[in-house]
Write a protein that holds these residues in place. Structure first.
Motif, mmCIF file in Angstrom:
data_model
loop_
_atom_site.group_PDB
_atom_site.id
_atom_site.type_symbol
_atom_site.label_atom_id
_atom_site.label_comp_id
_atom_site.label_asym_id
_atom_site.label_seq_id
_atom_site.Cartn_x
_atom_site.Cartn_y
_atom_site.Cartn_z
ATOM 1 N N ASN A 1 0.827 -1.216 0.000
ATOM 2 C CA ASN A 1 0.000 0.000 0.000
ATOM 3 C C ASN A 1 0.855 1.258 0.000
ATOM 4 N N TYR A 2 1.966 1.214 0.732
ATOM 5 C CA TYR A 2 2.859 2.372 0.788
ATOM 6 C C TYR A 2 3.340 2.747 -0.612
ATOM 7 N N SER A 3 3.895 1.775 -1.311
ATOM 8 C CA SER A 3 4.403 2.049 -2.652
ATOM 9 C C SER A 3 3.265 2.375 -3.621
ATOM 10 N N PHE A 4 2.140 1.676 -3.468
ATOM 11 C CA PHE A 4 0.991 1.909 -4.355
ATOM 12 C C PHE A 4 0.504 3.352 -4.230
ATOM 13 N N ASN A 5 0.445 3.857 -2.998
ATOM 14 C CA ASN A 5 -0.064 5.208 -2.759
ATOM 15 C C ASN A 5 0.963 6.297 -3.057
ATOM 16 N N GLN A 6 2.248 5.919 -3.061
ATOM 17 C CA GLN A 6 3.305 6.911 -3.259
ATOM 18 C C GLN A 6 3.900 6.879 -4.664
ATOM 19 N N LYS A 7 3.241 6.199 -5.583
ATOM 20 C CA LYS A 7 3.828 6.003 -6.915
ATOM 21 C C LYS A 7 4.234 7.315 -7.579
ATOM 22 N N ASP A 8 3.327 8.287 -7.610
ATOM 23 C CA ASP A 8 3.622 9.551 -8.291
ATOM 24 C C ASP A 8 4.843 10.237 -7.697
ATOM 25 N N LYS A 9 4.947 10.214 -6.362
ATOM 26 C CA LYS A 9 6.086 10.856 -5.705
ATOM 27 C C LYS A 9 7.375 10.087 -5.978
ATOM 28 N N LEU A 10 7.278 8.760 -5.963
ATOM 29 C CA LEU A 10 8.464 7.949 -6.189
ATOM 30 C C LEU A 10 8.978 8.083 -7.621
ATOM 31 N N MET A 11 8.066 8.290 -8.577
ATOM 32 C CA MET A 11 8.475 8.442 -9.970
ATOM 33 C C MET A 11 9.172 9.779 -10.223
ATOM 34 N N ASN A 12 9.074 10.709 -9.269
ATOM 35 C CA ASN A 12 9.740 12.011 -9.414
ATOM 36 C C ASN A 12 11.253 11.872 -9.523
ATOM 37 N N ILE A 13 11.792 10.735 -9.091
ATOM 38 C CA ILE A 13 13.225 10.509 -9.148
ATOM 39 C C ILE A 13 13.745 10.651 -10.578
ATOM 40 N N LEU A 14 12.864 10.450 -11.555
ATOM 41 C CA LEU A 14 13.271 10.500 -12.964
ATOM 42 C C LEU A 14 13.311 11.925 -13.515
ATOM 43 N N LYS A 15 12.850 12.889 -12.735
ATOM 44 C CA LYS A 15 12.738 14.264 -13.237
ATOM 45 C C LYS A 15 13.999 15.093 -13.092
ATOM 46 N N ASP A 16 14.870 14.703 -12.165
ATOM 47 C CA ASP A 16 16.043 15.536 -11.885
ATOM 48 C C ASP A 16 17.148 14.677 -11.277
#
Length: 204
Positions: free
Chosen positions: A97-112
């Motif tokens: 659930n943690y990763s499922f709910n935080q997907k958008d934030k975790l994908m931010n790693i690809l932005k910078d």
């Protein structure tokens, strides 16, 4: 680059997977558990980050798009599949659930390339404040805590951008009272990474 709010939080999900594995007594089946698969996904990403540690921000950004992005996509495809049947109150369910709910934030790693996969550095940065928190009575209200968080973030961001915190704060106190704080363009000139900051604020 704001240190406190720009880190990527993967450690929470990993710790839940690890807690689940502690309960596995049959070592023969240990490596075949779903929790172990989660740890393998995350360990693989951290191993890649270790390889990229000495690269420039630009190189890290490009390498992440080539190598980390497919790993993240595979991880979240697996997370979505597991989310459908994991027990939400179990350690394993909490990890999913943690990763499922935080997907958008975790994908931010690809932005910078300056963003980090773990929040460990942010936690280390605020450790001095945490140690002394009992002595700071002005944080005993929500408003006081919010003010403290703002001040800590400004100071740590100044450090990350090679500024002298005291001189930078002094500069802000001199400039802010005499400007229109609703003017975002003018405020941008005061940010710690602005090229328009005077040279005496920078650590020699």
């Amino acid at each position: 680059m704001i240190l406190i709010i720009s880190t990527v939080y993967f450690t929470g999900g990993s710790s839940y997977f690890t807690e689940t594995l502690k309960a596995v007594t049959d070592k023969k089946s240990y490596m075949h558990t779903s929790a172990y698969q989660g740890v393998k996904h995350i360990d693989g990403m951290f191993a890649l980050e270790k390889e990229l540690a000495d690269k420039s921000y630009v190189e890290r950004y490009e390498e992440r798009l080539r190598h980390l992005k497919p790993m993240l996509e595979a991880y979240f495809a697996w997370i979505e599949k597991e989310h459908a049947h994991a027990l939400p109150k179990s350690s394993y369910g909490k990890a999913i659930n943690y990763s499922f709910n935080q997907k958008d934030k975790l994908m931010n790693i690809l932005k910078d390339g300056r963003l980090e996969l773990s929040n460990n550095r942010a936690e280390r940065a605020i450790k001095p404040f945490v140690i002394g928190r009992k002595n700071w009575l002005f944080t005993n209200t929500p408003a006081g805590a919010e003010s403290s968080a703002i001040v800590y973030s400004i100071i740590e961001t100044a450090k990350e951008n090679n500024l002298i915190p005291f001189e930078y704060l002094k500069y802000l106190f001199e400039k802010l009272p005499n400007m229109d704080v609703t003017n975002s363009e003018e405020l941008d000139k005061l940010l710690p990474w602005s090229n328009e900051l005077p040279g005496n604020l920078i650590v020699k």
